[in-house]
Write an enzyme that holds these catalytic residues in place. Sequence first.
Site, mmCIF file in Angstrom:
data_model
loop_
_atom_site.group_PDB
_atom_site.id
_atom_site.type_symbol
_atom_site.label_atom_id
_atom_site.label_comp_id
_atom_site.label_asym_id
_atom_site.label_seq_id
_atom_site.Cartn_x
_atom_site.Cartn_y
_atom_site.Cartn_z
ATOM 1 N N ARG A 187 0.846 -1.194 0.000
ATOM 2 C CA ARG A 187 0.000 0.000 0.000
ATOM 3 C C ARG A 187 0.884 1.248 0.000
ATOM 4 O O ARG A 187 1.953 1.264 0.604
ATOM 5 C CB ARG A 187 -0.891 0.044 1.251
ATOM 6 C CG ARG A 187 -2.152 -0.809 1.140
ATOM 7 C CD ARG A 187 -3.156 -0.208 0.160
ATOM 8 N NE ARG A 187 -4.373 -0.979 0.070
ATOM 9 C CZ ARG A 187 -4.613 -1.977 -0.785
ATOM 10 N NH1 ARG A 187 -3.685 -2.322 -1.664
ATOM 11 N NH2 ARG A 187 -5.775 -2.589 -0.800
ATOM 12 N N HIS A 207 -0.976 0.647 -9.642
ATOM 13 C CA HIS A 207 -1.753 -0.213 -8.735
ATOM 14 C C HIS A 207 -2.464 -1.332 -9.527
ATOM 15 O O HIS A 207 -3.687 -1.478 -9.468
ATOM 16 C CB HIS A 207 -2.772 0.599 -7.917
ATOM 17 C CG HIS A 207 -3.249 -0.123 -6.697
ATOM 18 N ND1 HIS A 207 -3.518 0.505 -5.502
ATOM 19 C CD2 HIS A 207 -3.500 -1.441 -6.476
ATOM 20 C CE1 HIS A 207 -3.923 -0.388 -4.601
ATOM 21 N NE2 HIS A 207 -3.924 -1.575 -5.179
HETATM 22 P P1 NDP Z 1 -2.246 -11.139 4.738
HETATM 23 O O1 NDP Z 1 -3.147 -10.581 5.789
HETATM 24 O O2 NDP Z 1 -2.410 -12.553 4.335
HETATM 25 O O3 NDP Z 1 -0.719 -10.952 5.206
HETATM 26 C C1 NDP Z 1 -0.273 -9.777 5.802
HETATM 27 C C2 NDP Z 1 1.125 -10.021 6.319
HETATM 28 O O4 NDP Z 1 1.621 -8.784 6.860
HETATM 29 C C3 NDP Z 1 1.169 -11.058 7.449
HETATM 30 O O5 NDP Z 1 2.341 -11.842 7.358
HETATM 31 C C4 NDP Z 1 1.230 -10.179 8.684
HETATM 32 O O6 NDP Z 1 1.846 -10.772 9.822
HETATM 33 C C5 NDP Z 1 2.096 -9.040 8.174
HETATM 34 N N1 NDP Z 1 1.944 -7.862 9.031
HETATM 35 C C6 NDP Z 1 0.833 -7.159 9.309
HETATM 36 N N2 NDP Z 1 1.089 -6.174 10.189
HETATM 37 C C7 NDP Z 1 2.406 -6.269 10.479
HETATM 38 C C8 NDP Z 1 3.278 -5.568 11.350
HETATM 39 N N3 NDP Z 1 2.843 -4.547 12.109
HETATM 40 N N4 NDP Z 1 4.574 -5.944 11.414
HETATM 41 C C9 NDP Z 1 5.022 -6.985 10.684
HETATM 42 N N5 NDP Z 1 4.249 -7.715 9.825
HETATM 43 C C10 NDP Z 1 2.959 -7.346 9.735
HETATM 44 O O7 NDP Z 1 -2.383 -10.164 3.497
HETATM 45 P P2 NDP Z 1 -2.104 -10.503 1.953
HETATM 46 O O8 NDP Z 1 -0.798 -11.186 1.849
HETATM 47 O O9 NDP Z 1 -3.286 -11.139 1.343
HETATM 48 O O10 NDP Z 1 -2.022 -9.016 1.351
HETATM 49 C C11 NDP Z 1 -1.065 -8.102 1.819
HETATM 50 C C12 NDP Z 1 -1.380 -6.707 1.312
HETATM 51 O O11 NDP Z 1 -1.113 -6.603 -0.077
HETATM 52 C C13 NDP Z 1 -2.844 -6.275 1.410
HETATM 53 O O12 NDP Z 1 -3.166 -5.860 2.725
HETATM 54 C C14 NDP Z 1 -2.911 -5.139 0.425
HETATM 55 O O13 NDP Z 1 -2.605 -3.932 1.062
HETATM 56 C C15 NDP Z 1 -1.819 -5.470 -0.581
HETATM 57 N N6 NDP Z 1 -2.373 -5.806 -1.909
HETATM 58 C C16 NDP Z 1 -1.956 -5.054 -2.982
HETATM 59 C C17 NDP Z 1 -2.430 -5.351 -4.229
HETATM 60 C C18 NDP Z 1 -1.950 -4.603 -5.425
HETATM 61 O O14 NDP Z 1 -2.485 -4.785 -6.518
HETATM 62 N N7 NDP Z 1 -0.918 -3.772 -5.303
HETATM 63 C C19 NDP Z 1 -3.371 -6.435 -4.460
HETATM 64 C C20 NDP Z 1 -3.722 -7.169 -3.273
HETATM 65 C C21 NDP Z 1 -3.218 -6.843 -2.047
HETATM 66 P P3 NDP Z 1 1.244 -12.121 10.482
HETATM 67 O O15 NDP Z 1 1.693 -13.225 9.551
HETATM 68 O O16 NDP Z 1 1.885 -12.198 11.796
HETATM 69 O O17 NDP Z 1 -0.243 -11.950 10.519
HETATM 70 C C1 OXD Z 2 -6.375 -5.307 -3.166
HETATM 71 C C2 OXD Z 2 -5.879 -4.398 -4.165
HETATM 72 O O1 OXD Z 2 -6.319 -4.984 -1.989
HETATM 73 O O2 OXD Z 2 -6.253 -4.553 -5.336
HETATM 74 O O3 OXD Z 2 -6.845 -6.402 -3.543
HETATM 75 O O4 OXD Z 2 -5.080 -3.518 -3.861
#
Ligand code: NDP
Ligand code: OXD
Length: 315
Positions: free
Chosen positions: A228, A276
Amino acid sequence: MSLLVAIRGWTPDDWIERFRRLAPEREIVDARRPFDAAAVTHAAVWKPEAGLLARLPGLRAIFNLGAGVDALLADPALPDVPVARIIDPDLTARMTEWVVMNVLMHHRQVLARAEDQRRRIWGSRPQPAARDVTVGIMGLGVLGGDAAQVLRRLGFGVAGWSRTPRSIDGITCFSGPVGLDSFLARTDILVVLLPATPETRGILRRDLFIRLRRDAHMGGPVLINGGRGGLQVEADILAALDDGTLAAASLDVFETEPLAETSPLWTHPRVVVTPHCAADSDPETLARVIVDAVRREEAGGGLAAETLVDRRAGY
Ligand code: NDP
Ligand code: OXD
């Protein structure tokens, strides 16, 4: 028993048509037109207007049309019903493609090679082996975990950082603030797949960049952010690129989207900008995932645990 579709930023008409076709048994309600709020039991949303969902007394569950829920959770009036986010193999595969494409592009010095080609230079450049380069992935969830496995198979050293401790075969895992320094100290290419939460906002700033490893013979560490835009301080990225703290960056997400035409990121020779679209998924697949989840919830099966958003953690 109706499904409200509230979408901003994408074309809502296509989504409404899709939901009507895929779920003919149910009334699909367009949030832009007058509707019977009391009849709405489920909502499929992307960046809905703040306060809208609070006006639905019979709402049982909210389905976010993306993986990231930061925009949804920003609604101070969000009702206290379960929120599910998208987990979809198609979306995951596309994100992994984007990550791997960018890691390889920087590892194999494609930007410099393209400049050589433009200038007709038949030159040699020192090329580190993948095994001598560590890709550090911030966020070891659904997306980070998948990208980690593919990068490992390509031969890179892979480290990961998460909020809670994780153990993944072949990946050196770190967690929490105490693990961050050791994680950064071994990372040559930093891939960011974190959600934007109160804890992670602005984390990609100068004092983090200076802690990255600098000896993989790639001219310095590289930043790749597909998470993000709220995670990054763009002024710090530009300054770090200009003083050599970072060698290059690939950014799919920005502090403000769309990225302003005046942003120097567009034209920086060592920045790759994508709009994005890293995981632009097949809308038909996403709509099917939501229709199945609504049917399951209605049949008493609840929401699939892995899709449930932890509202306190912010993701
Ligand atoms: P998940 O919820 O599966 O994974 C999030 C990861 O981030 C987990 O490993 C979590 O830790 C870690 N995390 C969260 N907070 C912290 C913190 N404070 N410190 C350290 N690690 C942290 O999410 P996804 O993998 O499905 O997606 C990740 C992000 O990708 C989404 O939230 C979105 O913002 C972004 N995204 C972007 C897209 C794009 O097109 N650019 C498309 C889709 C998603 P833990 O394992 O301990 O829970
Ligand atoms: C998502 C994105 O969060 O597209 O899936 O960014």
